[in-house]
Design a protein around this motif. Structure first.
Motif, PDB file in Angstrom:
ATOM      1  N   ASN A 131       2.251   3.023  -3.628  1.00  0.00           N
ATOM      2  CA  ASN A 131       2.715   2.373  -4.861  1.00  0.00           C
ATOM      3  C   ASN A 131       1.719   2.476  -6.009  1.00  0.00           C
ATOM      4  O   ASN A 131       2.054   2.078  -7.139  1.00  0.00           O
ATOM      5  CB  ASN A 131       3.031   0.902  -4.592  1.00  0.00           C
ATOM      6  CG  ASN A 131       4.205   0.724  -3.658  1.00  0.00           C
ATOM      7  OD1 ASN A 131       5.060   1.604  -3.542  1.00  0.00           O
ATOM      8  ND2 ASN A 131       4.251  -0.409  -2.961  1.00  0.00           N
ATOM      9  N   TYR A 132       0.506   2.978  -5.730  1.00  0.00           N
ATOM     10  CA  TYR A 132      -0.533   3.013  -6.768  1.00  0.00           C
ATOM     11  C   TYR A 132      -1.038   4.428  -7.028  1.00  0.00           C
ATOM     12  O   TYR A 132      -2.096   4.610  -7.615  1.00  0.00           O
ATOM     13  CB  TYR A 132      -1.676   2.080  -6.358  1.00  0.00           C
ATOM     14  CG  TYR A 132      -1.167   0.695  -6.054  1.00  0.00           C
ATOM     15  CD1 TYR A 132      -0.858  -0.178  -7.085  1.00  0.00           C
ATOM     16  CD2 TYR A 132      -0.931   0.288  -4.736  1.00  0.00           C
ATOM     17  CE1 TYR A 132      -0.341  -1.443  -6.810  1.00  0.00           C
ATOM     18  CE2 TYR A 132      -0.414  -0.972  -4.458  1.00  0.00           C
ATOM     19  CZ  TYR A 132      -0.122  -1.823  -5.501  1.00  0.00           C
ATOM     20  OH  TYR A 132       0.398  -3.077  -5.239  1.00  0.00           O
ATOM     21  N   HIS A 133      -0.238   5.409  -6.611  1.00  0.00           N
ATOM     22  CA  HIS A 133      -0.619   6.816  -6.795  1.00  0.00           C
ATOM     23  C   HIS A 133      -0.844   7.133  -8.276  1.00  0.00           C
ATOM     24  O   HIS A 133      -0.032   6.786  -9.137  1.00  0.00           O
ATOM     25  CB  HIS A 133       0.480   7.717  -6.235  1.00  0.00           C
ATOM     26  CG  HIS A 133       0.210   9.180  -6.359  1.00  0.00           C
ATOM     27  ND1 HIS A 133      -0.830   9.805  -5.692  1.00  0.00           N
ATOM     28  CD2 HIS A 133       0.830  10.147  -7.098  1.00  0.00           C
ATOM     29  CE1 HIS A 133      -0.823  11.093  -5.986  1.00  0.00           C
ATOM     30  NE2 HIS A 133       0.157  11.332  -6.843  1.00  0.00           N
ATOM     31  N   ASN A 134      -1.978   7.774  -8.568  1.00  0.00           N
ATOM     32  CA  ASN A 134      -2.368   8.181  -9.924  1.00  0.00           C
ATOM     33  C   ASN A 134      -2.628   7.009 -10.872  1.00  0.00           C
ATOM     34  O   ASN A 134      -2.640   7.186 -12.086  1.00  0.00           O
ATOM     35  CB  ASN A 134      -1.322   9.115 -10.544  1.00  0.00           C
ATOM     36  CG  ASN A 134      -1.475  10.546 -10.043  1.00  0.00           C
ATOM     37  OD1 ASN A 134      -2.549  10.961  -9.621  1.00  0.00           O
ATOM     38  ND2 ASN A 134      -0.385  11.298 -10.079  1.00  0.00           N
ATOM     39  N   GLN A 135      -2.858   5.828 -10.317  1.00  0.00           N
ATOM     40  CA  GLN A 135      -3.232   4.687 -11.141  1.00  0.00           C
ATOM     41  C   GLN A 135      -4.709   4.354 -10.918  1.00  0.00           C
ATOM     42  O   GLN A 135      -5.261   4.597  -9.841  1.00  0.00           O
ATOM     43  CB  GLN A 135      -2.363   3.468 -10.818  1.00  0.00           C
ATOM     44  CG  GLN A 135      -0.888   3.688 -11.101  1.00  0.00           C
ATOM     45  CD  GLN A 135      -0.093   2.418 -10.978  1.00  0.00           C
ATOM     46  OE1 GLN A 135      -0.295   1.463 -11.728  1.00  0.00           O
ATOM     47  NE2 GLN A 135       0.838   2.391 -10.023  1.00  0.00           N
ATOM     48  N   ILE A 136      -5.325   3.794 -11.926  1.00  0.00           N
ATOM     49  CA  ILE A 136      -6.735   3.405 -11.853  1.00  0.00           C
ATOM     50  C   ILE A 136      -6.826   1.906 -11.610  1.00  0.00           C
ATOM     51  O   ILE A 136      -6.140   1.116 -12.276  1.00  0.00           O
ATOM     52  CB  ILE A 136      -7.475   3.777 -13.147  1.00  0.00           C
ATOM     53  CG1 ILE A 136      -7.484   5.299 -13.333  1.00  0.00           C
ATOM     54  CG2 ILE A 136      -8.914   3.252 -13.121  1.00  0.00           C
ATOM     55  CD1 ILE A 136      -8.067   5.751 -14.656  1.00  0.00           C
ATOM     56  N   GLY A 137      -7.659   1.521 -10.674  1.00  0.00           N
ATOM     57  CA  GLY A 137      -7.789   0.103 -10.379  1.00  0.00           C
ATOM     58  C   GLY A 137      -9.018  -0.217  -9.568  1.00  0.00           C
ATOM     59  O   GLY A 137      -9.921   0.614  -9.391  1.00  0.00           O
ATOM     60  N   LYS A 138      -9.051  -1.430  -9.047  1.00  0.00           N
ATOM     61  CA  LYS A 138     -10.143  -1.912  -8.213  1.00  0.00           C
ATOM     62  C   LYS A 138      -9.576  -2.530  -6.944  1.00  0.00           C
ATOM     63  O   LYS A 138      -8.414  -2.920  -6.886  1.00  0.00           O
ATOM     64  CB  LYS A 138     -10.965  -2.977  -8.959  1.00  0.00           C
ATOM     65  CG  LYS A 138     -11.794  -2.475 -10.113  1.00  0.00           C
ATOM     66  CD  LYS A 138     -12.670  -3.606 -10.661  1.00  0.00           C
ATOM     67  CE  LYS A 138     -13.640  -3.105 -11.716  1.00  0.00           C
ATOM     68  NZ  LYS A 138     -14.592  -4.167 -12.130  1.00  0.00           N
ATOM     69  N   LEU A 139     -10.433  -2.622  -5.941  1.00  0.00           N
ATOM     70  CA  LEU A 139     -10.087  -3.281  -4.686  1.00  0.00           C
ATOM     71  C   LEU A 139     -11.027  -4.440  -4.421  1.00  0.00           C
ATOM     72  O   LEU A 139     -12.163  -4.448  -4.894  1.00  0.00           O
ATOM     73  CB  LEU A 139     -10.159  -2.295  -3.520  1.00  0.00           C
ATOM     74  CG  LEU A 139      -9.162  -1.145  -3.525  1.00  0.00           C
ATOM     75  CD1 LEU A 139      -9.562  -0.103  -2.489  1.00  0.00           C
ATOM     76  CD2 LEU A 139      -7.750  -1.643  -3.255  1.00  0.00           C
ATOM     77  N   ARG A 140     -10.524  -5.404  -3.671  1.00  0.00           N
ATOM     78  CA  ARG A 140     -11.343  -6.535  -3.248  1.00  0.00           C
ATOM     79  C   ARG A 140     -11.114  -6.825  -1.770  1.00  0.00           C
ATOM     80  O   ARG A 140      -9.970  -6.908  -1.317  1.00  0.00           O
ATOM     81  CB  ARG A 140     -10.982  -7.801  -4.029  1.00  0.00           C
ATOM     82  CG  ARG A 140     -11.715  -7.989  -5.326  1.00  0.00           C
ATOM     83  CD  ARG A 140     -11.345  -9.332  -5.966  1.00  0.00           C
ATOM     84  NE  ARG A 140     -12.164  -9.596  -7.129  1.00  0.00           N
ATOM     85  CZ  ARG A 140     -12.065 -10.703  -7.876  1.00  0.00           C
ATOM     86  NH1 ARG A 140     -11.169 -11.634  -7.566  1.00  0.00           N
ATOM     87  NH2 ARG A 140     -12.857 -10.873  -8.920  1.00  0.00           N
ATOM     88  N   PHE A 141     -12.210  -6.985  -1.035  1.00  0.00           N
ATOM     89  CA  PHE A 141     -12.158  -7.599   0.287  1.00  0.00           C
ATOM     90  C   PHE A 141     -12.549  -9.066   0.121  1.00  0.00           C
ATOM     91  O   PHE A 141     -13.623  -9.362  -0.415  1.00  0.00           O
ATOM     92  CB  PHE A 141     -13.135  -6.927   1.252  1.00  0.00           C
ATOM     93  CG  PHE A 141     -12.687  -5.601   1.777  1.00  0.00           C
ATOM     94  CD1 PHE A 141     -11.784  -5.528   2.831  1.00  0.00           C
ATOM     95  CD2 PHE A 141     -13.172  -4.417   1.229  1.00  0.00           C
ATOM     96  CE1 PHE A 141     -11.368  -4.292   3.336  1.00  0.00           C
ATOM     97  CE2 PHE A 141     -12.767  -3.183   1.718  1.00  0.00           C
ATOM     98  CZ  PHE A 141     -11.864  -3.123   2.773  1.00  0.00           C
ATOM     99  N   ILE A 142     -11.701  -9.970   0.585  1.00  0.00           N
ATOM    100  CA  ILE A 142     -12.007 -11.401   0.534  1.00  0.00           C
ATOM    101  C   ILE A 142     -12.027 -11.935   1.957  1.00  0.00           C
ATOM    102  O   ILE A 142     -11.012 -11.902   2.659  1.00  0.00           O
ATOM    103  CB  ILE A 142     -10.990 -12.186  -0.310  1.00  0.00           C
ATOM    104  CG1 ILE A 142     -10.950 -11.650  -1.740  1.00  0.00           C
ATOM    105  CG2 ILE A 142     -11.341 -13.676  -0.308  1.00  0.00           C
ATOM    106  CD1 ILE A 142      -9.998 -12.410  -2.651  1.00  0.00           C
ATOM    107  N   ALA A 143     -13.184 -12.401   2.391  1.00  0.00           N
ATOM    108  CA  ALA A 143     -13.335 -12.983   3.717  1.00  0.00           C
ATOM    109  C   ALA A 143     -13.411 -14.497   3.586  1.00  0.00           C
ATOM    110  O   ALA A 143     -14.164 -15.020   2.754  1.00  0.00           O
ATOM    111  CB  ALA A 143     -14.585 -12.443   4.399  1.00  0.00           C
ATOM    112  N   SER A 144     -12.631 -15.201   4.384  1.00  0.00           N
ATOM    113  CA  SER A 144     -12.622 -16.669   4.383  1.00  0.00           C
ATOM    114  C   SER A 144     -13.352 -17.184   5.613  1.00  0.00           C
ATOM    115  O   SER A 144     -13.091 -16.731   6.735  1.00  0.00           O
ATOM    116  CB  SER A 144     -11.183 -17.198   4.378  1.00  0.00           C
ATOM    117  OG  SER A 144     -10.488 -16.769   3.222  1.00  0.00           O
ATOM    118  N   SER A 145     -14.250 -18.133   5.401  1.00  0.00           N
ATOM    119  CA  SER A 145     -15.053 -18.680   6.492  1.00  0.00           C
ATOM    120  C   SER A 145     -14.220 -19.580   7.395  1.00  0.00           C
ATOM    121  O   SER A 145     -13.243 -20.194   6.965  1.00  0.00           O
ATOM    122  CB  SER A 145     -16.231 -19.476   5.935  1.00  0.00           C
ATOM    123  OG  SER A 145     -17.140 -18.644   5.276  1.00  0.00           O
TER     124      SER A 145
END
Length: 211
Positions: A131-145
């Motif tokens: 769904n994000y092919h050829n789009q520019i963006g960022k990723l986030r890993f969010i870990a919950s304690s």
């Protein structure tokens, strides 16, 4: 001894963010807490990233956010666009989420949520970025304690298959009066190719308080 309160500067395309409760930590040996965390990295000779549980800043449901630089996402026919390994062993392991933003971090969309606990081993996870092919963006890993020291979460070997790092993200300028001309003195770097609301690609406004 818990070291969850120690800030960690990660030298890569990934970095710890401001505004969360604690940091992801770089480690090259077993987790310091018994009965949780990996015995080492995936290949037993390098580093991995993990969150330590326990202590004031690492109590139940506190979060640690790991964010990428700007990436040009690509989808390939194998449906394997990204992969990573995770380790979520421990009685009180909570959850790990992967999110994406294609508007410069203004909004985040969940790609997946992994709930713990899991087996005491590194597990490979594939990610579909169709769904994000050829789009520019960022990723986030969010870990919950989790609720005790038995809740370490670790990740390792994050790979992309076709996606590339964007080395020159767009710079937009604050457009307080919404006249289409931004203020040269107020630049913001965004991954998005479209200016977010209140910003302009043009920096020729001599008086941004007067449209």
């Amino acid at each position: 001894e818990s070291n969850c309160n120690i800030p960690c500067d990660i030298q890569d395309i990934w970095s710890n963010t401001e505004g969360d409760h604690h940091d992801w930590i770089v480690r090259n040996e077993a987790s310091p807490s018994p009965f949780t965390g990996p015995p080492g990295d995936l290949y037993d000779f390098g580093n991995y990233l993990y969150i330590e549980n326990g202590g004031t800043n690492c109590s139940n449901n506190s979060i640690a956010i790991l964010e990428s630089d700007c990436i040009l996402f690509k989808h390939n026919t194998s449906d394997c666009d990204m992969s990573f390994y995770y380790h979520m062993f421990g009685d009180d392991v909570n959850k790990l989420e992967l999110l994406i933003s294609i508007d410069g971090g203004m909004n985040w969309i969940s790609l997946m949520t992994l709930d713990g606990p899991a087996d005491n081993k590194w597990i490979k996870q594939y990610v579909d970025l169709t769904n994000y092919h050829n789009q520019i963006g960022k990723l986030r890993f969010i870990a919950s304690s989790g609720g005790s020291t038995l809740g370490d979460i670790a990740i390792d070997q994050i790979d992309f298959y076709g996606s590339t790092l964007v080395t020159n993200p767009n710079i937009f300028y604050l457009d307080s009066d919404n006249d289409g001309f931004g203020d040269l003195a107020n630049p913001v770097e965004f991954c998005s190719s479209t200016p977010p609301f209140g910003y302009s690609l043009n920096n020729q406004d001599c008086n941004d308080q007067n449209s």
